[in-house]
Design an enzyme around this catalytic site. Structure first.
Site, PDB file in Angstrom:
ATOM      1  N   GLU A  70      -2.538   9.797  -1.327  1.00 47.00           N
ATOM      2  CA  GLU A  70      -3.743   8.968  -1.505  1.00 47.00           C
ATOM      3  C   GLU A  70      -4.432   8.729  -0.169  1.00 47.00           C
ATOM      4  O   GLU A  70      -5.662   8.721  -0.064  1.00 47.00           O
ATOM      5  CB  GLU A  70      -3.365   7.626  -2.155  1.00 47.00           C
ATOM      6  CG  GLU A  70      -4.562   6.747  -2.552  1.00 47.00           C
ATOM      7  CD  GLU A  70      -5.046   5.806  -1.451  1.00 47.00           C
ATOM      8  OE1 GLU A  70      -6.198   5.334  -1.523  1.00 47.00           O
ATOM      9  OE2 GLU A  70      -4.288   5.549  -0.488  1.00 47.00           O
ATOM     10  N   GLU A  71      -3.623   8.510   0.865  1.00 48.96           N
ATOM     11  CA  GLU A  71      -4.182   8.131   2.168  1.00 48.96           C
ATOM     12  C   GLU A  71      -4.887   9.313   2.844  1.00 48.96           C
ATOM     13  O   GLU A  71      -4.508  10.465   2.659  1.00 48.96           O
ATOM     14  CB  GLU A  71      -3.067   7.633   3.096  1.00 48.96           C
ATOM     15  CG  GLU A  71      -2.315   6.409   2.575  1.00 48.96           C
ATOM     16  CD  GLU A  71      -3.110   5.118   2.676  1.00 48.96           C
ATOM     17  OE1 GLU A  71      -4.289   5.142   3.086  1.00 48.96           O
ATOM     18  OE2 GLU A  71      -2.531   4.067   2.326  1.00 48.96           O
TER      19      GLU A  71
ATOM     20  N   ASP B  39       0.835  -1.215   0.000  1.00 48.65           N
ATOM     21  CA  ASP B  39       0.000   0.000   0.000  1.00 48.65           C
ATOM     22  C   ASP B  39       0.865   1.259   0.000  1.00 48.65           C
ATOM     23  O   ASP B  39       0.896   1.970   0.990  1.00 48.65           O
ATOM     24  CB  ASP B  39      -0.885  -0.083   1.255  1.00 48.65           C
ATOM     25  CG  ASP B  39      -1.978   0.962   1.293  1.00 48.65           C
ATOM     26  OD1 ASP B  39      -2.191   1.651   0.285  1.00 48.65           O
ATOM     27  OD2 ASP B  39      -2.617   1.087   2.353  1.00 48.65           O
TER      28      ASP B  39
ATOM     29  N   HIS C  37      -3.495  -1.718   6.401  1.00 49.16           N
ATOM     30  CA  HIS C  37      -3.532  -0.714   7.474  1.00 49.16           C
ATOM     31  C   HIS C  37      -3.231  -1.320   8.845  1.00 49.16           C
ATOM     32  O   HIS C  37      -3.849  -0.951   9.845  1.00 49.16           O
ATOM     33  CB  HIS C  37      -4.865   0.057   7.471  1.00 49.16           C
ATOM     34  CG  HIS C  37      -4.936   1.069   6.352  1.00 49.16           C
ATOM     35  ND1 HIS C  37      -5.890   2.057   6.282  1.00 49.16           N
ATOM     36  CD2 HIS C  37      -4.146   1.245   5.259  1.00 49.16           C
ATOM     37  CE1 HIS C  37      -5.695   2.803   5.190  1.00 49.16           C
ATOM     38  NE2 HIS C  37      -4.649   2.316   4.557  1.00 49.16           N
TER      39      HIS C  37
ATOM     40  N   ASP D 276      -3.165  -1.038  -6.857  1.00 44.99           N
ATOM     41  CA  ASP D 276      -3.154  -0.750  -5.418  1.00 44.99           C
ATOM     42  C   ASP D 276      -3.360  -2.034  -4.624  1.00 44.99           C
ATOM     43  O   ASP D 276      -4.038  -2.962  -5.087  1.00 44.99           O
ATOM     44  CB  ASP D 276      -4.256   0.276  -5.082  1.00 44.99           C
ATOM     45  CG  ASP D 276      -3.987   1.022  -3.767  1.00 44.99           C
ATOM     46  OD1 ASP D 276      -2.944   0.760  -3.118  1.00 44.99           O
ATOM     47  OD2 ASP D 276      -4.825   1.857  -3.383  1.00 44.99           O
TER      48      ASP D 276
END
Ligand SMILES: *[C@@H]1O[C@H](CO)[C@@H](O)[C@H](O)[C@H]1NC(C)=O
Length: 367
Positions: A189-190, A141, A332, A237
């Protein structure tokens, strides 16, 4: 009127279909596989990305430096551009954070730039910033997807040079097929907030799509804007875990999805992939057998959304369980690091994405 609209839409889709010549078995067998460059400790491509890459921090700068110096050193014919924007982010007192996208591209020579469309592949290089996950790396990620794009560029570069130097029967350079390639390494992106906010996350892709939509080309050009000149937008992704599940999301690119699925099947049959589990291999592209996609599947909020919203043809390659929306187990968590990558799978992605692009760009005779 609705009927007319539908007919117009269908004609548009048909005219937009890209003509493929499938790669031969020989060519599939000769595609380079990322080996030492994907070593997680010493690999020239992947290892330097396996550090926190939070926007606006030294880790982010180091990642950017790694990507751009890789191209400047190894692939000097590729053009490197930056597109930066600043934005307020939730949760910090600092006035603004800068987000820096990297765009690398290579076009056929001798053509008017504004008449060239580009096969576009993207991945985000930033990593998640959250107080609970200090030192989070984000290997799937999206360090690994960025590495896959770098491997892809290195793998097709000599073939592009050969194709564009001597396309048989085309002595005039302006007779070249006007299709180039660009890779987007996207920042921001996050999300930063722990609750869902409308304007959090996708900072880099939102800024880039908005800018390219208004980067108008001359009236005489084949395309209206840099956005309009995107032939296909392929977003990678959450890739790098074992046995991925890749759904099809967009009806207009289901045929492109099926090309990828077909290449995975052929590479597996030829024993050119290393991630198979033996007897009954798991196929990654779970919607491959559907003749067409309907529009009912919910898309995943990711960097493709700002582009899709502006009418760009999008292929979203992300490991997600279509029924539950579940991401890979490490997603995550602190386990999303180099040690938890399945390197056979990452290497297979390197080969598969290279095959897809080689086929798309018509590199069969040049690899
Ligand atoms: C660019 O494309 C347009 C539309 O297809 C064409 O009319 C024009 O001549 C092209 N320009 C060049 C320099 O090739």
């Amino acid at each position: 009127m609705p009927a007319l609209t539908l007919i117009a839409a269908v004609c548009f889709l048909l005219s937009d279909t890209h003509a493929y010549t499938p790669l031969s078995t020989n060519t599939l067998s000769s595609l380079p596989r990322p080996e030492f460059a994907f070593n997680i400790h010493t690999g020239a491509i992947l290892a330097p990305l396996l550090h926190p890459r939070i926007p606006g921090t030294p880790g982010s700068r180091a990642a950017r430096q790694h990507i751009t110096s890789f191209f400047a050193t190894n692939l000097p014919t590729w053009t490197i551009e930056y597109q930066t924007s600043t934005s307020k982010i939730p949760v910090t007192e600092s006035p603004r954070t800068t987000f820096a996208n990297i765009i690398v591209s290579r076009d056929p020579p001798g053509l008017e730039t504004h008449n060239v469309s580009r096969l576009t592949l993207a991945a985000h290089y930033d990593s998640l910033s959250t107080p609970d996950l200090e030192g989070f790396i984000g290997a799937i990620d999206s360090a690994a997807p960025c590495a896959i794009l770098m491997h892809l560029a290195q793998s097709i570069d000599p073939a592009l040079t050969r194709k564009w130097a001597s396309t048989p029967g085309r002595t005039n350079p302006t007779d070249q097929e006007p299709v180039g390639i660009q890779l987007l390494f996207l920042d921001g992106e996050e999300t930063f907030a722990t609750t869902l906010l409308a304007n959090d996350g996708l900072y880099g892709s939102r800024a880039l799509a908005a800018q390219w939509a208004v980067t108008a080309y001359p009236d005489t050009a084949a395309y209206e804007s840099r956005l309009d000149a995107i032939a296909l937008f392929v977003l990678l992704d959450l890739l790098g875990s074992r046995d991925p599940t890749i759904p099809s999301f967009y009806p207009v690119t289901h045929a492109d999805y099926q090309r990828l699925a077909d290449l995975e099947r052929r590479l597996r049959e030829l024993d050119l992939l290393e991630s198979g589990t033996g007897g009954d291999p798991h196929h990654w592209f779970v919607d491959a057998d559907l003749a067409a996609m309907d529009v009912s599947r919910a898309v995943v909020q990711d960097d493709q959304v700002p582009f899709a919203a502006l009418g760009v043809r999008v292929l979203h390659v992300i490991d997600v369980e279509p029924e539950t929306g579940g991401f890979p187990a490490v997603w995550h968590t602190m386990d999303d690091d180099g040690a938890h990558l399945d390197l056979a799978t990452v290497g297979d992605w390197g080969v598969l994405v290279t095959a897809f692009v080689a086929e798309w760009l018509g590199l069969e005779e040049f690899i």
